[in-house]
Design a protein around this motif. Structure first.
Motif, PDB file in Angstrom:
ATOM      1  N   ASP A   1      -9.534   6.594  -4.037  1.00  0.00           N
ATOM      2  CA  ASP A   1      -8.305   6.695  -3.256  1.00  0.00           C
ATOM      3  C   ASP A   1      -7.173   6.248  -4.169  1.00  0.00           C
ATOM      4  OD1 ASP A   1      -6.078   6.152  -1.721  1.00  0.00           O
ATOM      5  OD2 ASP A   1      -7.211   5.425   0.006  1.00  0.00           O
TER       6      ASP A   1
ATOM      7  N   THR B   1      -7.255   5.831   6.675  1.00  0.00           N
ATOM      8  CA  THR B   1      -7.425   7.267   6.459  1.00  0.00           C
ATOM      9  C   THR B   1      -8.785   7.585   5.838  1.00  0.00           C
ATOM     10  OG1 THR B   1      -6.250   7.016   4.368  1.00  0.00           O
ATOM     11  CG2 THR B   1      -4.976   7.851   6.220  1.00  0.00           C
TER      12      THR B   1
ATOM     13  N   HIS C   1       4.005  11.116  -3.634  1.00  0.00           N
ATOM     14  CA  HIS C   1       5.120  10.484  -2.923  1.00  0.00           C
ATOM     15  C   HIS C   1       5.019   8.966  -2.922  1.00  0.00           C
ATOM     16  CE1 HIS C   1       1.868  11.653  -0.256  1.00  0.00           C
ATOM     17  NE2 HIS C   1       2.186  10.690   0.554  1.00  0.00           N
ATOM     18  N   LYS C   2       4.050   8.377  -3.592  1.00  0.00           N
ATOM     19  CA  LYS C   2       4.075   6.918  -3.780  1.00  0.00           C
ATOM     20  C   LYS C   2       4.270   6.643  -5.270  1.00  0.00           C
ATOM     21  CE  LYS C   2       1.261   5.783   0.234  1.00  0.00           C
ATOM     22  NZ  LYS C   2      -0.072   5.435   0.752  1.00  0.00           N
TER      23      LYS C   2
ATOM     24  N   GLY D   1      -1.672  12.278   1.142  1.00  0.00           N
ATOM     25  CA  GLY D   1      -2.826  11.498   0.713  1.00  0.00           C
ATOM     26  C   GLY D   1      -4.058  11.782   1.558  1.00  0.00           C
ATOM     27  N   ALA D   2      -3.895  11.686   2.873  1.00  0.00           N
ATOM     28  CA  ALA D   2      -5.044  11.895   3.753  1.00  0.00           C
ATOM     29  C   ALA D   2      -5.586  13.326   3.606  1.00  0.00           C
ATOM     30  CB  ALA D   2      -4.650  11.621   5.204  1.00  0.00           C
TER      31      ALA D   2
ATOM     32  N   HIS E   1      -8.394   1.647   3.605  1.00  0.00           N
ATOM     33  CA  HIS E   1      -7.296   2.213   4.382  1.00  0.00           C
ATOM     34  C   HIS E   1      -7.893   3.067   5.497  1.00  0.00           C
ATOM     35  CE1 HIS E   1      -3.634   4.723   4.999  1.00  0.00           C
ATOM     36  NE2 HIS E   1      -3.011   3.655   4.569  1.00  0.00           N
TER      37      HIS E   1
ATOM     38  N   SER F   1       0.814  -1.203   0.000  1.00  0.00           N
ATOM     39  CA  SER F   1       0.000   0.000   0.000  1.00  0.00           C
ATOM     40  C   SER F   1       0.859   1.270   0.000  1.00  0.00           C
ATOM     41  CB  SER F   1      -0.985   0.040   1.182  1.00  0.00           C
ATOM     42  OG  SER F   1      -2.061   0.903   0.874  1.00  0.00           O
TER      43      SER F   1
ATOM     44  N   ASN G   1      -1.152  10.098  -4.561  1.00  0.00           N
ATOM     45  CA  ASN G   1      -0.009  10.330  -3.696  1.00  0.00           C
ATOM     46  C   ASN G   1       1.224  10.486  -4.580  1.00  0.00           C
ATOM     47  OD1 ASN G   1      -1.739   9.917  -1.558  1.00  0.00           O
ATOM     48  ND2 ASN G   1      -0.409   8.481  -0.516  1.00  0.00           N
TER      49      ASN G   1
ATOM     50  N   ALA H   1      -4.066   5.817  -3.958  1.00  0.00           N
ATOM     51  CA  ALA H   1      -2.837   5.163  -3.494  1.00  0.00           C
ATOM     52  C   ALA H   1      -2.545   3.915  -4.328  1.00  0.00           C
ATOM     53  CB  ALA H   1      -2.947   4.812  -2.020  1.00  0.00           C
TER      54      ALA H   1
ATOM     55  N   GLU I   1      -7.661  13.389   0.580  1.00  0.00           N
ATOM     56  CA  GLU I   1      -8.977  12.796   0.854  1.00  0.00           C
ATOM     57  C   GLU I   1      -9.907  13.837   1.471  1.00  0.00           C
ATOM     58  OE1 GLU I   1      -8.663   9.259   3.306  1.00  0.00           O
ATOM     59  OE2 GLU I   1      -6.941   8.581   2.144  1.00  0.00           O
TER      60      GLU I   1
HETATM   61  C1  PLP Z   1      -0.820   5.849   1.934  1.00  0.00           C
HETATM   62  C2  PLP Z   1      -2.267   5.706   1.763  1.00  0.00           C
HETATM   63  C3  PLP Z   1      -3.145   6.757   2.107  1.00  0.00           C
HETATM   64  C4  PLP Z   1      -2.705   8.012   2.842  1.00  0.00           C
HETATM   65  O1  PLP Z   1      -1.651   8.719   2.297  1.00  0.00           O
HETATM   66  P1  PLP Z   1      -0.741   9.661   3.211  1.00  0.00           P
HETATM   67  O2  PLP Z   1       0.090  10.431   2.262  1.00  0.00           O
HETATM   68  O3  PLP Z   1       0.060   8.746   4.097  1.00  0.00           O
HETATM   69  O4  PLP Z   1      -1.640  10.544   4.011  1.00  0.00           O
HETATM   70  C5  PLP Z   1      -4.486   6.592   1.832  1.00  0.00           C
HETATM   71  N1  PLP Z   1      -4.969   5.455   1.289  1.00  0.00           N
HETATM   72  C6  PLP Z   1      -4.158   4.420   0.972  1.00  0.00           C
HETATM   73  C7  PLP Z   1      -4.759   3.174   0.377  1.00  0.00           C
HETATM   74  C8  PLP Z   1      -2.783   4.509   1.191  1.00  0.00           C
HETATM   75  O5  PLP Z   1      -1.982   3.484   0.905  1.00  0.00           O
END
Ligand code: PLP
Length: 488
Positions: free
Chosen positions: A244, A173, A270-271, A138-139, A171, A77, A268, A246, A142
């Protein structure tokens, strides 16, 4: 213990110094300029060490950390892919790094152009009309996306819509952001393969539903094949679909959330777009919306005139601002560098390679680890611990043992659908040799669990610290030397 593993306070010797305060421009001692009532009466209790002590202390400390640059980091994730160093070079370019957010837009045309181009790149990858890059993570994305959802219903005078549907596999969040956005969370059940149970969804869809939050592929890495039906049902009931993002990595350049029927999403950077994360570092969670929601996006926005100049705009219907200025610009630069270096063809290879890597690990380990959901996964999958439960070796023990072999643990005990979840996401940036080594090690750990379970339960044996009291660390953290002395 090595000498420089000591706490820096233990290295301290009275009178030792690694600094000299500069005299000011007029040759005065800087301290003399402070009014007497602001001067400290007693010395601060700081460690007294040389510069070399400080360098060794922090360098040794940093070597105890585990990162993507240290070894394989299959944290499901979280998409811990390699962060190419060219991204860092770009983000450090002084023409960008030294900007001030209050500069006149005429003097920062290049930065505004980058913001604008990245917005458009994300739009074309996702099939959504417009993006804001302002949210910090990410959060935060959201929350911003759900605020857009609320603004949309309110703008139509539809004030009854206060509930948002979230799958039980989501997740953490997702429900948290919904609560912060002032929406009530209604849970929808997953089928055994993690997909949404449409029969369970139907009765929830009434005129109090603001929307649904989903991710596709879902948390178990399985593609939600009925997404078009789900989108139709939610839209017919007057709700919106939130994605979402991610789990966007496997879809890059192949499938677009906008085409699946989603109205709002966050990404994200950063992902999926490779910028360093973890440990609370800066992130970025751009939010994209479909055409009919554009006007509600947060301020400020970057726009372009017909003659090609970029300017900053504040929309009247906007939900307001969610960040200071434009968010984390350094992260945007890294993501933009990553997108341009991969190019259109490279981007299209990300998902298939990540998917191949995940399936390769899954198929090679399912003799020793319990695979609750058969079939082709996307970029990640979940094991329910060791197949042989008789040894008493848990997912936590396996995760700790992996550290002894130089691998970071996968995500453990998430999702909550299984008791012994291990969520593995290799990403596309790992070589087959690394994957083979990881598979070998997990087989070795399974063998150890059968032959000498107590030894596995004792892991980790080689890390800087061994058995951490994780609950204690969260509930009663000891963050200063003083607190440590008080404890002793
Ligand atoms: C990482 C993640 C988030 C939240 O992202 P952040 O940048 O850590 O706030 C939300 N949903 C999923 C499925 C994630 O993997």
């Amino acid at each position: 213990m090595k000498y420089y593993d000591k706490l820096i306070f233990e290295l301290s010797r009275p009178g030792r110094k690694g600094y000299e305060l500069p005299a000011d421009n007029y040759g005065h001692d800087s301290m003399a300029e402070l009014p007497a009532d602001l001067l400290r009466k007693e010395d601060l209790n700081l460690p007294e060490v040389t510069e070399l002590d400080v360098v060794r202390h922090y360098t040794n400390l940093s070597n105890k950390n585990f990162g993507v640059d240290t070894g394989f980091y299959p944290l499901g994730s979280c998409t811990m892919k390699y962060n190419p160093k060219i991204n860092e070079e770009v983000a450090a370019m002084p023409g960008f790094a030294s900007l001030h957010p209050l500069q006149n837009p005429d003097t920062v045309q290049g930065a505004l152009e980058l913001y604008y181009n990245l917005q458009h790149a994300l739009s074309s990858l996702s099939g959504l009309a417009e993006f804001t890059l302002n949210p910090y993570a990410g959060a935060h994305g959201e929350l911003t996306g759900l605020m857009v959802m609320r603004r949309y219903h309110e703008s139509r005078g539809d004030s009854k819509r206060t509930k948002v549907i979230v799958p039980d596999s989501a997740h953490g969040t997702n429900p948290a952001s919904a609560m912060v956005a002032g929406l009530e969370v209604v849970e929808v059940k997953s089928r055994p393969n993690g997909s949404i149970d449409i029969e369970d969804l139907k009765p929830l869809l009434d005129d109090t539903i603001a929307g649904i939050m989903m991710t596709n592929p879902n948390t178990l890495g399985m593609f939600e094949t009925e997404i078009l039906d789900i989108a139709k049902l939610v839209h017919e009931a007057g709700g919106l679909l939130y994605y979402d993002g991610a789990n966007f990595n496997p879809l890059l350049g192949r499938v677009r959330p906008g085409d699946m029927g989603f109205d709002i999403m966050h990404i994200n950077l950063h992902k999926t777009f490779s910028t360093p994360h973890g440990g609370g570092g800066p992130g970025s969670g751009p939010v994209g919306v479909a055409e009919h929601l554009r006007e509600f996006l947060p301020n400020p926005r970057v726009r372009k005139t017909d003659d090609g100049r970029f300017y900053v705009d504040f929309g009247k219907e906007s939900l307001g601002s969610v960040s200071t200025f434009f968010g984390n610009f350094g992260v945007m630069m890294r993501a933009y560098a990553y997108i341009l270096s991969l190019g259109k063809e490279g981007i299209r290879n990300v998902g298939p390679m990540a998917t191949l890597n995940a399936n390769y690990i899954k198929e090679n380990l399912k003799d020793d680890y319990l695979l609750p959901i058969e079939g082709v996964c996307k970029h990640e999958f979940v094991f329910d611990g060791l197949k042989d439960k008789s040894t008493g070796v848990t997912t936590l023990n396996v995760a700790k043992r992996l550290l002894d072999y130089g691998f970071h643990a996968p995500t453990i005990y998430f999702p909550l659908l299984f008791h012994e979840s291990m969520m593995i996401e290799p990403t596309e940036t790992e070589s087959i040799e690394t994957l083979d080594e990881f598979i070998d090690v997990l087989h070795k750990v399974a063998k150890e669990a059968r032959e000498n379970p107590e030894a596995v339960k004792d892991a980790p044996l080689t890390t800087a610290v061994r058995h951490l009291d994780e609950t204690g660390a969260a509930k009663k953290p000891i963050l200063t030397y003083k607190a440590l002395q008080a404890e002793a």
